[in-house]
Motif scaffolding. Structure first.
Motif, PDB file in Angstrom:
ATOM      1  N   VAL A 232      -2.218  43.237 -51.549  1.00 40.82           N
ATOM      2  CA  VAL A 232      -1.065  42.843 -50.890  1.00 40.82           C
ATOM      3  C   VAL A 232      -1.181  41.132 -50.533  1.00 40.82           C
ATOM      4  CG1 VAL A 232       0.262  43.014 -49.003  1.00 40.82           C
ATOM      5  CG2 VAL A 232      -0.592  44.915 -50.147  1.00 40.82           C
ATOM      6  N   LEU A 233      -2.004  40.669 -49.949  1.00 40.33           N
ATOM      7  CA  LEU A 233      -2.041  39.277 -49.507  1.00 40.33           C
ATOM      8  C   LEU A 233      -2.664  38.365 -50.528  1.00 40.33           C
ATOM      9  CD1 LEU A 233      -3.304  39.556 -45.647  1.00 40.33           C
ATOM     10  CD2 LEU A 233      -1.077  39.553 -46.626  1.00 40.33           C
ATOM     11  N   GLY A 234      -3.545  38.658 -51.468  1.00 41.99           N
ATOM     12  CA  GLY A 234      -4.122  37.896 -52.415  1.00 41.99           C
ATOM     13  C   GLY A 234      -5.015  37.121 -51.855  1.00 41.99           C
ATOM     14  N   ALA A 235      -5.739  36.026 -52.496  1.00 42.37           N
ATOM     15  CA  ALA A 235      -6.914  35.065 -52.065  1.00 42.37           C
ATOM     16  C   ALA A 235      -6.330  34.348 -50.926  1.00 42.37           C
ATOM     17  CB  ALA A 235      -7.450  34.407 -53.199  1.00 42.37           C
ATOM     18  N   SER A 236      -5.394  33.697 -51.287  1.00 39.89           N
ATOM     19  CA  SER A 236      -4.565  32.793 -50.133  1.00 39.89           C
ATOM     20  C   SER A 236      -4.502  33.505 -48.887  1.00 39.89           C
ATOM     21  CB  SER A 236      -3.618  31.968 -50.676  1.00 39.89           C
ATOM     22  OG  SER A 236      -3.009  31.228 -49.746  1.00 39.89           O
ATOM     23  N   GLY A 237      -3.934  34.655 -48.752  1.00 40.16           N
ATOM     24  CA  GLY A 237      -3.495  35.309 -47.713  1.00 40.16           C
ATOM     25  C   GLY A 237      -4.685  35.964 -46.922  1.00 40.16           C
ATOM     26  N   LEU A 238      -5.808  36.221 -47.742  1.00 37.05           N
ATOM     27  CA  LEU A 238      -6.947  36.895 -47.061  1.00 37.05           C
ATOM     28  C   LEU A 238      -7.570  35.776 -46.652  1.00 37.05           C
ATOM     29  CD1 LEU A 238      -8.607  39.272 -47.255  1.00 37.05           C
ATOM     30  CD2 LEU A 238     -10.001  38.604 -48.995  1.00 37.05           C
ATOM     31  N   GLY A 239      -7.624  34.495 -47.010  1.00 39.93           N
ATOM     32  CA  GLY A 239      -7.948  33.231 -46.325  1.00 39.93           C
ATOM     33  C   GLY A 239      -7.540  33.083 -44.846  1.00 39.93           C
ATOM     34  N   LEU A 240      -6.235  33.180 -44.938  1.00 41.47           N
ATOM     35  CA  LEU A 240      -5.574  32.849 -43.510  1.00 41.47           C
ATOM     36  C   LEU A 240      -5.801  34.235 -42.566  1.00 41.47           C
ATOM     37  CD1 LEU A 240      -1.846  31.971 -44.675  1.00 41.47           C
ATOM     38  CD2 LEU A 240      -3.404  30.545 -43.560  1.00 41.47           C
ATOM     39  N   LEU A 241      -5.941  35.301 -42.933  1.00 40.22           N
ATOM     40  CA  LEU A 241      -6.321  36.350 -42.243  1.00 40.22           C
ATOM     41  C   LEU A 241      -7.827  36.271 -41.825  1.00 40.22           C
ATOM     42  CD1 LEU A 241      -5.836  39.120 -41.115  1.00 40.22           C
ATOM     43  CD2 LEU A 241      -6.572  40.315 -42.959  1.00 40.22           C
ATOM     44  N   ALA A 242      -8.754  35.704 -42.778  1.00 44.91           N
ATOM     45  CA  ALA A 242     -10.212  35.311 -42.298  1.00 44.91           C
ATOM     46  C   ALA A 242      -9.974  34.374 -40.963  1.00 44.91           C
ATOM     47  CB  ALA A 242     -10.650  34.848 -43.204  1.00 44.91           C
TER      48      ALA A 242
END
Length: 444
Positions: A63-73
């Motif tokens: 859903v979020l992709g690599a960029s969104g997962l980075g923000l969530l991290a």
């Protein structure tokens, strides 16, 4: 170096076998079963966030992709930092002191009141910072940091440390489990509709309210309302080395994304987060061993069995970590693609390198949760944290010039092993010192 005793008021334990002198399991088999049961409880309760994360990672990643997962991290790593800032990193020490002896409920409530006042004050500051950031329309990275700090701090307002100190792992598991399942349900329901990293953290905040409410209801029912706070500055002064050390360790461990977000782009941070989530999930299956053994180690704190039992348990933990490391190394290509998708294939080698930290983090976790808290060795915790932070800081300085993901991951591995070596040396020093003191006492 001298150790420092925390001025903690202990409580009357409610379960049979929880104090020295109270009869426990009559057979070795029952004792081993009890340890395994408590490890399972703590695994799901305290570290259930990782189990939920692994269950939902395929959805989040797609859903979020690599960029969104980075923000969530970034937000999740700030969550761990906020949790430590609010609870001062002394829950294990409080639980160990709870286990050592029984006392009156008025003294228990005095400790609860003091600890509540400290945590509420710190959480208020974090909440104010978040409100200012929202009003000022802070950049996305900064917003995730502020939101993660507040969510982690709110989670630490629970009274779970009282349950752990009483050895009531079953009750702790039930309360934490309800909260984790609520998080899972909210995430599956809301994230597809509002696919942002902030929404994932807001779901975690809602589940934290469940945990806080249930644990406070339990402690209020057992001990009544907390008393007026006393000796706040004393507790803060003695807890300072612990929270400082734990923050240092978290800065290059679970909270590393907050720090590394300044030197990595969002995609690289997403690849690192994918590997780190899996490694930390496996680590979460090993860490509870120390928590489960903490009450038992505290009961044996004054006996000759303490150090032999500690060394045997440590050897077993390291052996399990080595096996987990080997399995994760072999399964890395399959696991990455299965959980995250083809977009994250670049994380395979990162996962293999970071998996090497498992034996080292297992040593650190066991010593800092089941050994040093019993000996109330706050100085030892601080020195270990300084050691790891120094190594990680060197890697971070190098990464400021190279902007290389490999520099940072290599620095994490080096830092974790440096800390593990220190804690092994600290254990040996404590053993030698206590044996020398015992020999001197016999000569007298």
């Amino acid at each position: 170096m001298p150790t420092v005793k925390l001025p903690v008021i202990t409580v009357s334990l409610l379960e049979a076998g929880a104090l020295p002198g109270v009869s426990g399991p009559s057979s070795r088999g029952k004792e081993i079963f009890g340890v395994i049961r408590d490890i399972a409880y703590v695994s799901f309760g305290k570290y259930g966030q990782y189990l939920v994360t692994v269950a939902t990672l395929p959805i989040i990643a797609r859903v979020l992709g690599a960029s969104g997962l980075g923000l969530l991290a970034i937000g999740m790593s700030s969550y761990f930092l906020g949790s430590l800032v609010v609870d001062l990193g002394i829950t294990s020490f409080l639980a160990a002191r709870v286990q050592e002896s029984g006392t009156r409920e008025d003294l228990v409530n005095r400790t609860r009141g003091t600890y509540l006042a400290i945590r509420a004050g710190i959480l208020g500051i974090l909440g104010l910072a978040l409100a200012v950031g929202i009003a000022a329309k802070a950049p996305e990275h900064l917003h995730m940091i502020l939101l993660g700090l507040f969510v982690g701090g709110f989670w630490s307002m629970s009274e779970d440390w009282v349950l752990i100190g009483q050895g009531r792992f079953g009750a702790s598991t039930i309360y934490q489990g309800v909260a984790r399942l609520a998080y899972l349900g909210l995430l599956l329901l809301l994230l597809p509709r509002w696919p942002t990293a902030s929404m994932a953290l807001l779901c975690l905040l809602a589940s934290a309210a469940v945990s806080v409410a249930l644990t406070w209801w339990d402690s209020w029912r057992g001990f009544g309302p907390p008393a007026r706070p006393r000796e706040v500055l004393t507790l803060l002064r003695v807890a300072a080395p612990v929270v400082t050390g734990r923050l240092m360790v978290t800065s290059y461990g679970q909270g590393s994304a907050t720090v590394y977000g300044s030197v990595l782009d969002a995609v690289s941070l997403g690849l690192y987060s994918a590997a780190d989530r899996l490694v930390r999930a496996v680590q979460s299956l090993l860490d509870p061993i120390g928590f489960a053994l903490l009450p038992r180690m505290a009961r044996r704190g004054g006996s000759e069995r303490f150090w032999p039992d500690a060394l045997r348990a440590l050897a077993a933990c390291v052996g399990a970590a080595v096996i987990a490391c080997a399995l994760l190394w072999v399964a890395a290509p399959t696991v990455i693609v299965l959980v995250f998708g083809e977009e994250f294939q670049g994380a395979v080698d990162v996962l293999r390198l970071e998996a090497l930290i498992l034996p080292a983090t297992t040593v650190t976790s066991f010593v800092t949760t089941a050994v040093l808290p019993v000996r109330q060795d706050t100085v030892g915790v601080l020195i270990g944290a300084v050691t790891g932070t120094a190594v990680a800081a060197i890697a971070l300085l190098l990464a400021l010039r190279t902007h290389s993901l490999w520099t940072l991951v290599g620095g994490i591995v080096a830092a974790e092993f440096a800390v593990a070596v220190w804690y092994l040396a600290r254990m040996r020093g404590l053993i030698v010192r206590e044996r020398a003191a015992a020999a001197a006492a016999r000569r007298k």
